[in-house]
Every structure is written in structure tokens, then in C-alpha cells.
Design an enzyme around this catalytic site. Structure first.
Site, short mmCIF file in Angstrom:
data_model
loop_
_atom_site.label_atom_id
_atom_site.label_comp_id
_atom_site.label_asym_id
_atom_site.label_seq_id
_atom_site.Cartn_x
_atom_site.Cartn_y
_atom_site.Cartn_z
N ARG A 1 24.29 -4.16 -27.16
CA ARG A 1 25.22 -5.26 -27.47
C ARG A 1 24.76 -6.22 -28.57
NH1 ARG A 1 25.22 -3.30 -22.02
NH2 ARG A 1 27.35 -2.74 -21.56
N ARG B 1 22.10 2.72 -32.94
CA ARG B 1 23.46 3.22 -32.65
C ARG B 1 24.14 3.81 -33.89
NH1 ARG B 1 26.84 4.44 -30.66
NH2 ARG B 1 28.29 3.12 -29.52
N TYR C 1 36.58 3.16 -11.06
CA TYR C 1 36.59 3.98 -12.29
C TYR C 1 36.97 5.43 -11.99
CZ TYR C 1 34.60 0.22 -15.01
OH TYR C 1 34.42 -0.98 -15.65
#
Ligand code: CP3
Length: 345
Positions: free
Chosen positions: A28, A37, A148
């Protein structure tokens, strides 16, 4: 278990200040994570124990937090049961959610070997981590994981299909919850065997159902998991987000610590929760997106009277960090917690 600041605090030993870490501290906001990333997908980072260990320890090096949390995701459990999972820009998606057909539970086959890379990562993290830093393992609580698995995605924040299943077909809902709970126990106990210092159980969507239903239907599964972990002498932090006054039902037979969301004041939480249970939390993470650290300081100072007297307290945010928080603001919080005189007698 070593006498780190975090371990001492979670064991009820008085220390000079509260330990500090953040939910979703890995990834993040960290510049080296964002750089990694560019080269690797989130899944690549989770699957390779060397990369997992590196990312897990980045917040320790970059922010100076007192604990690292294993870099993984709560959805590895449904995935290791055979569900087809993809992490997209819009969050995680299951292509075969359980709401779609009546027969899919039988296709869920827990395969523990699919989690081996996570245990390998724990071994590496323990070799590489500084001695004064603790390692937190985790998994999703049965209800949040259920949400989920049944809904299939997180774009509908009410998880309507998942909640409907609880009301429409209680037997099927229970079968899914039991399957998740039993596999989570195996997973959590293996994390303990590999030497985590503490375990956090995330029930991020706990507040989606009426609290009586949560207490009667869900809490027994939570307790089954936390008991198995505590039987391994690993302390447990439980995070049932948004359950409000039902927090008063989280007694010491359920968890060592509870993580308080940002909706509830930490002082109110202390009043209604069993005094044997320690608290974690609960700065509103959105304050970490502001332009000036002055307003952050104002919010932090509100914790001073609480932290002076409350030794069973771990500083954290009331929910996870988000990508729009700034790295500088998060670092400011860590430094402030560490450099403040908490006036503990
Ligand atoms: O500090 C950490 O990040 C530790 C590892 C961790 C992740 N997810 C990594 C992750 C932990 C503890 C989680 C828990 C998790 N995952 C929860 C419960 C806690 C909470 O925050 O409410 C939930 C509900 C999930 C499911 C999930 N995974 C969502 C909804 C998303 C998308 C939104 C988001 O949080 O970013 C993910 C993806 C995810 N999990 C990322 C990371 C680092 C983002 C991956 C990336 O794009 O780099």
C-alpha cells in the site's frame, strides 16, 4: 517467546510505551513495495517465500514498527480449498462463488499442501527479522471468509448474497462455516508450529449481521479457532469490525486482545470489554491521508491519558492502511508513539 516490547505487552507485562504496528502495513504505502509491484504481481509476492519474507519485513525497516505481519491474504484458505481466485484492480474475485449453485460445497476440498510456501516464508522471516521485532500470523475469521466465498467479490460492500444464504439455507451456511473453521485451525496451528509470536483473526465484515446472530451463530467458530491457537501458547488478537456494543461479548475465553475499529472510542471500548482482555487500536486510518502532521498530532495526543494507565494496549489503526495514506504520515505516527513520554509510573 522473546521479551520484545510487543510480546511483553501482549503478555500483560508493563512496558514504557505501547508497541506500534498497522493492519495492512505491508504494501500500500511503502515505496520499496510499490517498486517491487512494478516487477511482480501481488500473487507472485505471496507465492515466493523469499519475496514474501522481504515484503513482510519492509515495514520494519522503512517505518520502524514493533511487529511484522505475515504478508499473505485471508483468501488463501478458500483458494486452497479449490476456489478459483483472482486479485484484480477492483479487489479479489472468485469465478465460482458459492451463491451460484446448490452443489458446490462438495467441490471444496481443503488441500493443506497448497499453504506450504507460507510456512516456508515464516521460517525465512524468523531468520531475517531483528530480534526485538515480533511476527504476527493471521487468517480470516469464518464469517468474513464466508462472505467472499459466497459473494465472489467485494464490489457489493453489503455482501447481500452471502447474508441471504445465512437466512435462506442455514444448513448450507453452517456447512461452509464449519469447513472454513476446521481448515483455518489446521492453518493457524501450523503457523504457530513455525514460530509466530502472536496471531490475529480478521473478522472485517463482522458488523454486517445483527449482533445476536453474530454472537449465537458465528462466535462459537471464532472460539474454536482461537482456543486451538491458544492451546499452542500463542496469544490471539481478534478483530471483529463494526460490532459496536457486542464487543462486550468478547471475553477472555475468546481472545487475549481485541482490535478496536475507528468507530468506537478506545475509552468506551475499555469500559465495556472484559478487563482481562487487552486492546489494540484505533486511530482512524483516513487521518493518514491529510496534508499536515499537525492534525495527526492532535489525534495522537488524545491517546495520552489512555496510554498512561493502560498497559495492555497495542497501538494500531482502527482498520487497515490504504494506498492513499502517505508514507510520511505513517512514519510520523510511528516516531511519535516511540518518542513520546507516556508517563507510565
Ligand atoms: O500488511 C499487510 O498487508 C499484511 C498482509 C495482508 C493482506 N491482506 C495483503 C493484501 C492481510 C493481513 C490481509 C487481510 C485481508 N485481505 C482482509 C482482512 C483485513 C482487512 O483489511 O479488512 C481482507 C478482507 C482481505 C481481502 C482482500 N485482499 C481485499 C479486499 C483486497 C483488495 C483491497 C486491499 O486491501 O488492497 C486484497 C488485496 C491485498 N491483500 C493487497 C495486499 C497487500 C493489495 C495487493 C496489491 O495490489 O498490491
Amino acid at each position: 517467546m522473546q521479551n520484545t516490547l510487543f510480546n511483553d505487552t501482549i503478555n500483560g507485562i508493563k512496558r514504557e510505551r505501547p508497541p506500534v504496528w498497522f493492519m495492512r502495513q505491508a504494501g500500500r504505502v511503502l515505496p520499496p513495495y510499490l517498486k517491487l509491484r512494478e516487477q511482480y504481481s501481488f500473487r507472485d509476492l505471496m507465492l515466493d517465500p523469499i519475496l514474501t519474507a522481504e515484503v513482510t519485513l519492509q515495514p520494519v525497516h522503512e517505518l520502524g514498527v514493533d511487529a511484522a505481519i505475515l504478508f499473505s491474504d485471508i483468501l488463501v484458505i478458500p483458494e486452497a480449498m479449490g476456489m478459483d481466485l483472482k486479485f484484480t484492480d477492483k479487489g479479489p474475485i472468485f469465478f465460482n462463488p458459492l451463491s451460484e449453485s446448490a452443489n458446490q460445497i462438495s467441490s471444496l476440498i481443503p488441500d493443506g499442501s497448497k499453504l506450504q510456501h507460507i510456512y516456508d516464508a515464516i521460517d525465512l522471516i524468523r531468520e531475517d527479522k531483528p530480534e526485538d521485532v515480533s511476527l504476527i500470523g493471521f487468517c480470516g475469521a469464518p464469517f468474513t471468509t464466508f462472505c467472499y466465498m459466497v459473494q465472489g467479490n467485494s464490489t457489493n460492500h453489503s455482501f447481500t448474497e452471502a447474508i441471504k444464504l445465512i437466512y435462506n439455507d442455514r444448513k448450507k451456511a453452517i456447512a461452509i462455516l464449519e469447513l472454513i473453521a476446521d481448515f483455518s485451525i489446521e492453518y493457524a496451528v501450523n503457523q504457530c508450529k513455525h514460530g509466530i509470536d502472536a496471531f490475529q483473526l480478521f473478522d472485517s465484515h463482522a458488523g454486517l449481521i445483527p449482533s445476536e446472530l453474530y454472537i449465537d451463530l458465528i462466535l462459537p467458530y471464532v472460539k474454536k479457532i482461537t482456543n486451538a491457537i491458544r492451546a499452542r501458547k500463542t496469544p490471539v488478537i481478534f478483530f471483529p469490525k463494526d460490532i459496536g456494543y457486542a464487543m462486550s461479548h468478547i471475553t477472555h475465553d475468546i481472545a487475549d486482545f481485541v482490535s478496536i475499529d475507528w468507530q468506537m472510542s478506545i475509552n468506551d471500548a475499555r469500559k465495556i470489554i472484559d478487563s482481562k482482555v487487552g486492546l489494540q487500536g484505533n486511530l482512524d486510518p483516513r487521518i493518514l491521508s491529510v496534508n499536515s502532521t499537525e492534525s495527526i498530532k492532535t489525534e495522537l495526543e488524545k491517546f495520552l491519558p489512555f496510554g498512561k494507565n493502560e498497559y495492555k494496549w497495542i497501538f494500531n489503526t482502527g482498520h487497515g492502511l490504504s494506498p492513499d495514506n502517505s508514507f510520511e504520515n505513517v512514519k510520523y505516527v510511528v516516531d511519535w508513539i516511540k518518542n513520546t513520554n507516556w508517563n507510565r509510573a
